[in-house]
Structures are given as C-alpha cells and as structure tokens.
Design a protein around this motif. Structure first.
Motif, PDB file in Angstrom:
ATOM      1  N   ASP A 183     -63.266  -1.525 -31.017  1.00 12.94           N
ATOM      2  CA  ASP A 183     -61.864  -0.786 -30.667  1.00 12.94           C
ATOM      3  C   ASP A 183     -60.658  -0.499 -31.976  1.00 12.94           C
ATOM      4  OD1 ASP A 183     -59.176  -0.030 -29.566  1.00 12.94           O
ATOM      5  OD2 ASP A 183     -60.164  -1.727 -27.633  1.00 12.94           O
ATOM      6  N   PHE A 184     -60.619   0.393 -32.715  1.00 14.69           N
ATOM      7  CA  PHE A 184     -60.258   1.020 -33.555  1.00 14.69           C
ATOM      8  C   PHE A 184     -58.469   0.386 -33.204  1.00 14.69           C
ATOM      9  CE2 PHE A 184     -64.036   2.504 -34.639  1.00 14.69           C
ATOM     10  CZ  PHE A 184     -64.480   2.303 -35.822  1.00 14.69           C
ATOM     11  N   PHE A 185     -57.817   0.922 -31.993  1.00 14.68           N
ATOM     12  CA  PHE A 185     -57.025   0.463 -31.652  1.00 14.68           C
ATOM     13  C   PHE A 185     -55.950  -0.828 -31.744  1.00 14.68           C
ATOM     14  CE2 PHE A 185     -58.290   4.744 -30.451  1.00 14.68           C
ATOM     15  CZ  PHE A 185     -57.946   5.306 -31.645  1.00 14.68           C
ATOM     16  N   ASN A 186     -56.979  -2.136 -31.015  1.00 13.00           N
ATOM     17  CA  ASN A 186     -56.784  -3.203 -30.492  1.00 13.00           C
ATOM     18  C   ASN A 186     -58.057  -3.937 -30.640  1.00 13.00           C
ATOM     19  OD1 ASN A 186     -54.766  -2.204 -28.433  1.00 13.00           O
ATOM     20  ND2 ASN A 186     -56.502  -0.811 -27.711  1.00 13.00           N
ATOM     21  N   TYR A 187     -56.994  -5.096 -31.440  1.00 12.76           N
ATOM     22  CA  TYR A 187     -57.856  -6.515 -32.224  1.00 12.76           C
ATOM     23  C   TYR A 187     -58.497  -7.614 -31.412  1.00 12.76           C
ATOM     24  CZ  TYR A 187     -58.901 -10.382 -35.417  1.00 12.76           C
ATOM     25  OH  TYR A 187     -59.699 -11.116 -35.602  1.00 12.76           O
ATOM     26  N   ILE A 199     -61.767  -6.896 -47.256  1.00 15.95           N
ATOM     27  CA  ILE A 199     -62.225  -7.752 -46.349  1.00 15.95           C
ATOM     28  C   ILE A 199     -61.413  -7.597 -45.205  1.00 15.95           C
ATOM     29  CG2 ILE A 199     -62.038 -10.317 -45.900  1.00 15.95           C
ATOM     30  CD1 ILE A 199     -62.647 -11.389 -48.700  1.00 15.95           C
ATOM     31  N   GLY A 200     -59.978  -7.086 -45.334  1.00 15.78           N
ATOM     32  CA  GLY A 200     -58.848  -7.541 -44.553  1.00 15.78           C
ATOM     33  C   GLY A 200     -59.540  -5.801 -43.575  1.00 15.78           C
ATOM     34  N   SER A 201     -59.895  -4.462 -44.372  1.00 13.25           N
ATOM     35  CA  SER A 201     -60.087  -3.368 -42.922  1.00 13.25           C
ATOM     36  C   SER A 201     -61.040  -3.737 -42.454  1.00 13.25           C
ATOM     37  CB  SER A 201     -60.077  -2.202 -44.804  1.00 13.25           C
ATOM     38  OG  SER A 201     -59.582  -2.226 -45.247  1.00 13.25           O
ATOM     39  N   LEU A 202     -62.145  -4.919 -42.376  1.00 14.72           N
ATOM     40  CA  LEU A 202     -63.170  -4.909 -42.133  1.00 14.72           C
ATOM     41  C   LEU A 202     -62.868  -6.297 -40.281  1.00 14.72           C
ATOM     42  CD1 LEU A 202     -66.168  -5.259 -44.192  1.00 14.72           C
ATOM     43  CD2 LEU A 202     -65.747  -3.564 -41.999  1.00 14.72           C
ATOM     44  N   LEU A 203     -61.827  -7.193 -40.784  1.00 20.37           N
ATOM     45  CA  LEU A 203     -61.531  -8.130 -39.816  1.00 20.37           C
ATOM     46  C   LEU A 203     -60.308  -7.582 -38.932  1.00 20.37           C
ATOM     47  CD1 LEU A 203     -60.253 -10.474 -42.680  1.00 20.37           C
ATOM     48  CD2 LEU A 203     -62.010 -10.935 -41.187  1.00 20.37           C
ATOM     49  N   ALA A 204     -59.504  -6.690 -39.412  1.00 20.18           N
ATOM     50  CA  ALA A 204     -58.746  -5.616 -39.147  1.00 20.18           C
ATOM     51  C   ALA A 204     -59.330  -5.062 -37.902  1.00 20.18           C
ATOM     52  CB  ALA A 204     -57.726  -4.442 -39.615  1.00 20.18           C
ATOM     53  N   ASP A 205     -61.205  -4.882 -37.602  1.00 21.73           N
ATOM     54  CA  ASP A 205     -62.091  -4.128 -36.792  1.00 21.73           C
ATOM     55  C   ASP A 205     -62.643  -5.292 -35.828  1.00 21.73           C
ATOM     56  OD1 ASP A 205     -61.058  -1.884 -37.265  1.00 21.73           O
ATOM     57  OD2 ASP A 205     -63.040  -1.461 -38.823  1.00 21.73           O
ATOM     58  N   GLY A 206     -62.285  -6.824 -36.591  1.00 15.84           N
ATOM     59  CA  GLY A 206     -62.545  -7.667 -35.371  1.00 15.84           C
ATOM     60  C   GLY A 206     -64.251  -8.339 -35.657  1.00 15.84           C
ATOM     61  N   PRO A 217     -46.930  -5.132 -33.567  1.00 21.60           N
ATOM     62  CA  PRO A 217     -48.125  -6.770 -34.814  1.00 21.60           C
ATOM     63  C   PRO A 217     -49.088  -6.273 -34.329  1.00 21.60           C
ATOM     64  CG  PRO A 217     -46.596  -7.129 -31.836  1.00 21.60           C
ATOM     65  CD  PRO A 217     -46.539  -5.537 -32.136  1.00 21.60           C
ATOM     66  N   ASN A 218     -49.928  -5.421 -34.215  1.00 17.00           N
ATOM     67  CA  ASN A 218     -51.146  -5.033 -34.201  1.00 17.00           C
ATOM     68  C   ASN A 218     -50.867  -3.180 -35.359  1.00 17.00           C
ATOM     69  OD1 ASN A 218     -53.635  -3.750 -35.185  1.00 17.00           O
ATOM     70  ND2 ASN A 218     -54.390  -3.804 -33.386  1.00 17.00           N
ATOM     71  N   GLY A 219     -49.885  -3.371 -36.593  1.00 15.19           N
ATOM     72  CA  GLY A 219     -49.379  -1.803 -36.891  1.00 15.19           C
ATOM     73  C   GLY A 219     -50.300  -0.779 -37.959  1.00 15.19           C
ATOM     74  N   VAL A 220     -51.936  -1.157 -37.364  1.00 14.80           N
ATOM     75  CA  VAL A 220     -53.455  -0.992 -38.148  1.00 14.80           C
ATOM     76  C   VAL A 220     -53.410   0.117 -36.684  1.00 14.80           C
ATOM     77  CG1 VAL A 220     -55.181  -1.028 -38.412  1.00 14.80           C
ATOM     78  CG2 VAL A 220     -53.645  -2.731 -39.775  1.00 14.80           C
ATOM     79  N   GLY A 221     -53.368  -0.821 -35.556  1.00 15.35           N
ATOM     80  CA  GLY A 221     -54.154  -0.114 -34.329  1.00 15.35           C
ATOM     81  C   GLY A 221     -52.838   1.261 -34.139  1.00 15.35           C
ATOM     82  N   GLU A 222     -52.018   1.151 -34.527  1.00 15.76           N
ATOM     83  CA  GLU A 222     -50.647   1.362 -33.730  1.00 15.76           C
ATOM     84  C   GLU A 222     -50.683   3.023 -34.288  1.00 15.76           C
ATOM     85  OE1 GLU A 222     -46.641   0.934 -31.974  1.00 15.76           O
ATOM     86  OE2 GLU A 222     -46.679   1.742 -33.536  1.00 15.76           O
ATOM     87  N   GLN A 223     -51.151   2.751 -35.799  1.00 12.87           N
ATOM     88  CA  GLN A 223     -50.719   4.291 -36.937  1.00 12.87           C
ATOM     89  C   GLN A 223     -52.329   4.926 -36.661  1.00 12.87           C
ATOM     90  OE1 GLN A 223     -49.400   1.631 -40.374  1.00 12.87           O
ATOM     91  NE2 GLN A 223     -47.801   3.398 -40.605  1.00 12.87           N
ATOM     92  N   ARG A 224     -53.554   4.096 -36.998  1.00 12.76           N
ATOM     93  CA  ARG A 224     -54.439   4.504 -36.321  1.00 12.76           C
ATOM     94  C   ARG A 224     -54.979   5.587 -35.237  1.00 12.76           C
ATOM     95  NH1 ARG A 224     -59.196  -0.312 -36.510  1.00 12.76           N
ATOM     96  NH2 ARG A 224     -59.937  -0.016 -39.195  1.00 12.76           N
ATOM     97  N   ALA A 225     -53.842   4.689 -34.472  1.00 13.36           N
ATOM     98  CA  ALA A 225     -53.953   5.645 -32.626  1.00 13.36           C
ATOM     99  C   ALA A 225     -53.248   6.768 -32.933  1.00 13.36           C
ATOM    100  CB  ALA A 225     -52.873   4.705 -31.556  1.00 13.36           C
ATOM    101  N   PHE A 226     -51.842   7.266 -33.623  1.00 15.11           N
ATOM    102  CA  PHE A 226     -50.796   8.155 -33.594  1.00 15.11           C
ATOM    103  C   PHE A 226     -51.841   8.941 -35.112  1.00 15.11           C
ATOM    104  CE2 PHE A 226     -48.456  10.460 -36.948  1.00 15.11           C
ATOM    105  CZ  PHE A 226     -47.344  10.760 -36.084  1.00 15.11           C
TER     106      PHE A 226
END
Length: 615
Positions: free
Chosen positions: A3-7, A254-261, A430-439
């Motif tokens: 899920d690219f938007f929700n951790y 590493i952080g980019s992959l961790l962000a994807d779970g 709190p999950n800014g990566v997911g929100e910016q991806r969604a935009f």
C-alpha cells in the motif's frame, strides 16, 4: 500487496536465529559487522560487545577461510562468557568449506550466490545452452546441500545475500547487469533450499545504487509473492560511505523501502567504526515505524505507475523546473539569513514577505503573492487562500503551495488550464510520504502534468536526525520517479546553508542530480587490506573538488570490481599493503604499495583527462 499510501509492515514468515527470531510480528532488527581480523579473538569479541551494547541485535563477522571460521567458536565463547547471548553471523565469500565450518558454530551463515559456487568474477561473457546452464545449477546444488544439512543439524539460519557488485559471470552472461539477474541469482539458491525443506532463510539484495536497490527488492518481493513465499528481508545500501553522505544515502535507500513496510532487519553500512552504525539504524527504524496506525489516506494508485520502473513522471516545463530539467533546490530564507555554501548554491530562495536591501538579487527569489510587485528575478507564491488570483498574475512562474487536502475539482481545473504553475507540495500528515504520493497519483489520474516541488519542514536540532528523516522522506518520493525539486525547512538549530547541502546530497543519493564527487566506499570488515577510514579521508582530501566523478574505495575484491563498474575510478585492496587501481571495471595497475596509491589514483585521473585543479 504494497500500500503506497498507508504504512503497514509486510507480512513475512518467521526465521529462527538463536534467541532473536526475525520476521513475522517481531520488531525490525538492527545489526552491524565487525571489521577486525577474525583470527584476533580478543579484538573481535571486544568489538562485537561494543556493537551489542550500542543496540545491535545481530553481529556479523567475516570468515574468509576455514581457520577464521573455526576461530568463531573462540570468539563466541568469549562473548558468551561476558553474558551476551546475541546471535552471531558468519559472512562467507568464495569458500564453501568455510561456510561448513562456521555453520556448526554461529546462529546464521551469510552466503553470496555470486561467489559461493561460481568462478571468481572476471567480467567474461559465456554462452550457455539450457542444458549447460542446468548443469551449472546442479554444481551449486552439490555445494549447497552439505551446508543445508549442517544448518539443519545445528539449527543455523542462512542469509542468501545477493550483491549488485558480485553477480557471477554466469548470471551476467544470461541476464546482464540487471535487477532481473539479481533476483534470479537469489531465486536459484532459494529454490534449492526449498527443495531440501530448509526454510530458516533471510534474503537480501543490495546495491550501492539506490535506484537499483529499491527496484530490485520490489521485483524480488513480487517474484516471491507469485510463488507464495514470504521470507523476511535484510536491507542495506552497500558502500554507502561515511559521514553525512553515508547517512543520507542509507536513509534514501533503506528508508524508501521501510516506508513501504518492507524490511525485517537493516544494516547501515558506514565507513566508520561499526558500533556507530547502530544508532543511525535505530533512528531510521524508529522514525519510519512511528507512523504506524496513522490516519488513513484515501489514495488511488495510477494504473501507469510501476514500482519496478525507473521512469520519471512526465511534466511540462516552467522556466527551469519540470520536463527534462534537473530537480531544483529551493532554500527558505525568511529569517533574513543569507549565508551560503558556495559549493551548494540553491536555485531559488523563498523569502516570504521579507524583501530588504540585504536580500541577494542574483538568485531567483520566491515571495508571498500578497507583497509581490513584479520585480525582476522574483516570483509569487500563492496558496489555497488566494489561488484564484493566479489568473491575473503576470509572472512567468507562479508557485502554488498545496497539500493533499487542498486538491479539489476547482484546483485541478486551474492546474490543467494554466501552465505557469509550479506546485510546492507540503504535508503535515504523520505519514507525509503516503500523503504526498497520494497527491501526485491524483494529478496523474486527472491527466495533470504540473511540475511538483516536494516540500518538508522538520523541528530538529541534531544534524544526523534531519539527515535521516529528510533522506527517508524525500528519497521515497524521488525514487518513485516523482518530484521536480525539493524544499527543506527546519525550525531547529541547524543553519539553512547546511540544509541546502543536505538537499543536494539527497538528490544525488536518489540519482537525480549530481553536485559533488560521489564516494562508493565499503564499511570495512575483516577482509579489508588497508586502513579504510584513513584512506577514505586522504582520497577525499585529494579529489573532493572533482564534482562529477564517482570513486570507489573498496577494502577487498569481494564487491570491488563489481562496484567499480558503476564508478569512474576504483581503489581496491589487492593484498596486505597493496592496492589495485581501476578505470571503471578494468584494472589499470596492480599491487601498488598503499603509501603510493592515492598519488597514483590522482595521476590516473589526470591521465584520463578527468582532472581539474581545485579553485
């Protein structure tokens, strides 16, 4: 499915490693690797204890030969006598006999498919018929099964650890230097393990190139899921370097992959003392996992987006932003501080409403639309409260600050109809990566090609903290192929000119803009054949002004020649006190005394026309 938007953490099977199981519901584990001689029992045990006391949950030691593998017993006994039960891991390259010896002693053995059974890497190309290729797999099976038998007997886990820099000539001949080849290298060994009913397995696929690393790990997961396999993953960026660059590059990859779970254990590979890796890894894991259970983000994945592709999002060009232009750096200078690092000058500075005589006019200025008066080399910034006024603006670039919650039909209509707009994409989720991806996916779903500058603001007073957080956050978006620029602000006690430097570092780590010499330096281990930290410092001192070169600094040949293929020049340990120099993947001069090697490297750069004198 990611899920690219929700951790949320990827669900994996559990691998048993001593008293510290991996995967499943277990926390993400932190580890490091000693750089002592494994025949030095006291030194190796002492460094292992320092890693453990720093928070390391696994400790890896190299075992390049049977003698070193057997001495792991003495090291283990000494560590255990001090009261530490942390699992030990043997790192094996080129020597299956060493793996057999180590498997009876330690809790996990790491083997490298690129050199466990295949010949030493020569970069030669071979033609294999399907029958011949199958015969090569049978040779792997013959060497791997005895190891699996010992591991079963002693309850020892195995890490199948693929490195981009040490793919075998056999894999390279059939698949090339590709993510597909790295995945296949892993799956060959994994299938043999499964045929033998061995499942205490950890998998890693590492590269110094963060784009290759992230895309290949995602490709591996996709391949495993199609076969209903869910083994835990070890994450790392190989040869990340030291200092600020090593921290940023590790956080990006590493952080980019961790962000994807994705990821169950990590090692941050720094060219520093190994115990210093642990707090960096801990900060990275804690930062990403803190977003668990965040408010849900309702995003819709665009059907043209591929997590395996290196393509960048298509946008139109506004001035020097978007299209095929390099991503820009925007520096926030609302506090009237105009000190700069001349090596990392931003493309734009945002001054809010504070235009004074001290404000530099040579750098393009962004200012609040309410006070913008059309002065040359200045551009207005609008927001959701006044975006309707953009239609009347005479500026050639109109910046518009938005967040995901601001995106509605009226705003989308404006964006699609006015090609003077550049979005500054902000988030406080709190999950800014997911929100910016969604935009950005929403823009793509609506056929909107407006350039987007990713904007983040932190409240940090420690430089390492913001390097890690910003590296992970910006890196995830940039490695998706999104972002036409970055804007990093901070409310803590860090000078903005330092933040400017971090922004350039993040763009370089994500492979989208080069602004300085890149050093691909290994973290050192017991195989290292010279003083790595001192050598890295000497090479940096001599070459750091060469802005567009990649220089590899490798302690030994395990990954050396392979990573040299991605570097312009290479400095590789060849024997004790001896160094070999490379031009890309070709060795130029062998067995140079180490005290002469840095000067020889400089001369090699000069001879190839890549040298410029420092200013």
């Amino acid at each position: 499915m990611t899920d690219f938007f929700n951790y949320k953490r990827r669900k994996t099977s559990v691998t048993h490693i001593g008293n510290t199981p991996l995967g499943g519901e277990n926390p993400i584990r932190i580890q490091s690797m000693t750089n002592t001689d494994t025949n030095d029992t006291e030194g190796s045990a002492a460094q292992s204890v320092r890693i453990i006391e720093a928070g390391g949950e696994y400790v890896r030691l190299t075992a390049q030969g049977v003698r070193e593998a057997e001495n792991l017993q003495n090291i283990k006994d000494l560590i255990r006598s001090k009261g530490y039960q942390t699992p030990l891991v043997a790192d094996i390259h080129f020597n299956p006999r060493a793996a057999l010896a180590a498997a009876a002693i330690v809790e996990k053995v790491r083997i490298n498919p690129g050199n466990f059974a295949d010949r030493v890497k020569t970069f030669a190309t071979f033609e294999y018929t399907d029958e011949e290729y199958a015969q090569e797999i049978d040779k792997i099976r013959e060497k791997l099964i005895p190891l699996l038998d010992i591991c079963k007997e002693h309850k020892t886990a195995i890490r199948i650890g693929v490195n981009h820099g040490s793919l075998s000539d056999r894999i390279m001949s059939r698949y090339g230097d590709t993510p597909e080849g790295m995945v296949e290298s892993c799956m060959e060994f994994l299938h043999i393990c499964l045929d033998e009913d061995f499942t205490d397995i950890v998998i890693s696929i590492k590269a110094s190139n963060t784009v290759v690393m992230t895309k290949t790990v995602r490709l591996l997961i996709d391949r495993m899921e199609k076969e209903n396999l869910h083994f835990p993953l070890h994450l790392g960026v190989t040869e990340a370097g030291d200092g600020e660059d090593g921290r940023i590059k590790s956080a990006v990859g590493i952080g980019s992959l961790l962000a994807d779970g994705i990821g169950d254990t990590i090692r941050v590979s720094l060219s520093e003392d190994p115990e210093l890796e642990i707090p960096v890894a801990r900060k990275l894991v804690d930062y990403i996992t803190s977003r668990a259970h965040h408010p849900q983000i309702a995003g819709q994945l665009n059907n043209t987006f591929s997590p395996f592709s290196t393509d960048r999002r298509k946008t139109y060009t506004v001035g020097n932003i978007g299209g095929d232009s390099l991503p820009v750096v925007i520096s926030e200078r609302t506090d009237d501080d105009f000190s700069f690092d001349v090596h990392f000058m931003p493309d734009y500075i945002y001054i809010g409403s504070n235009l004074t005589e001290r404000t530099p006019r040579a750098i393009p200025l962004i200012m609040d639309a309410a006070v913008w008066a059309g002065e040359a080399n200045t551009y207005p910034l609008f927001d959701v409260s006044n975006y309707q006024q953009i239609a009347a603006s005479t500026a050639s670039i109109n910046f518009l600050r938005l967040s995901y919650t601001d995106l509605n039909e009226e705003v989308l209509s404006l964006l699609k109809g006015n090609h003077s707009i550049v979005i500054l994409l902000a988030t406080s989720h709190p999950n800014g990566v997911g929100e910016q991806r969604a935009f950005i996916h929403a823009l793509m779903n609506n056929g909107c090609e407006t350039p987007v500058v990713i904007s983040r603001c932190y409240q940090e007073s420690d430089a390492e903290d913001i390097q890690i957080k910003a590296g992970a956050d910006f890196g995830a978006i940039l490695l998706d192929g999104f972002g036409n620029g970055v804007m990093l602000a901070n409310k803590g006690q860090i000078a903005q000119k330092e933040l400017d430097k971090y922004m350039f570092g993040i763009l370089q780590a994500a492979r989208v803009r080069t602004s300085k010499t890149e050093y691909i330096s290994c973290p050192s281990c017991g195989r290292t054949l010279f003083d790595l930290q001192t050598t890295v410092a000497r090479i940096k001192d001599a070459t750091s002004h060469l802005k567009h070169l990649k220089i590899g600094i490798m302690g030994c040949i395990v990954n050396g020649p392979g990573e040299m293929a991605d570097a312009d020049y290479g400095y590789v340990g060849a024997a004790a006190g001896k160094v070999s120099l490379y031009k890309k993947k070709d060795v130029v001069e062998k067995n140079i005394p180490s005290e002469e090697a840095v000067d020889k490297l400089v001369q090699l750069i000069k001879d190839n026309g890549d040298w410029v004198d420092p200013e």
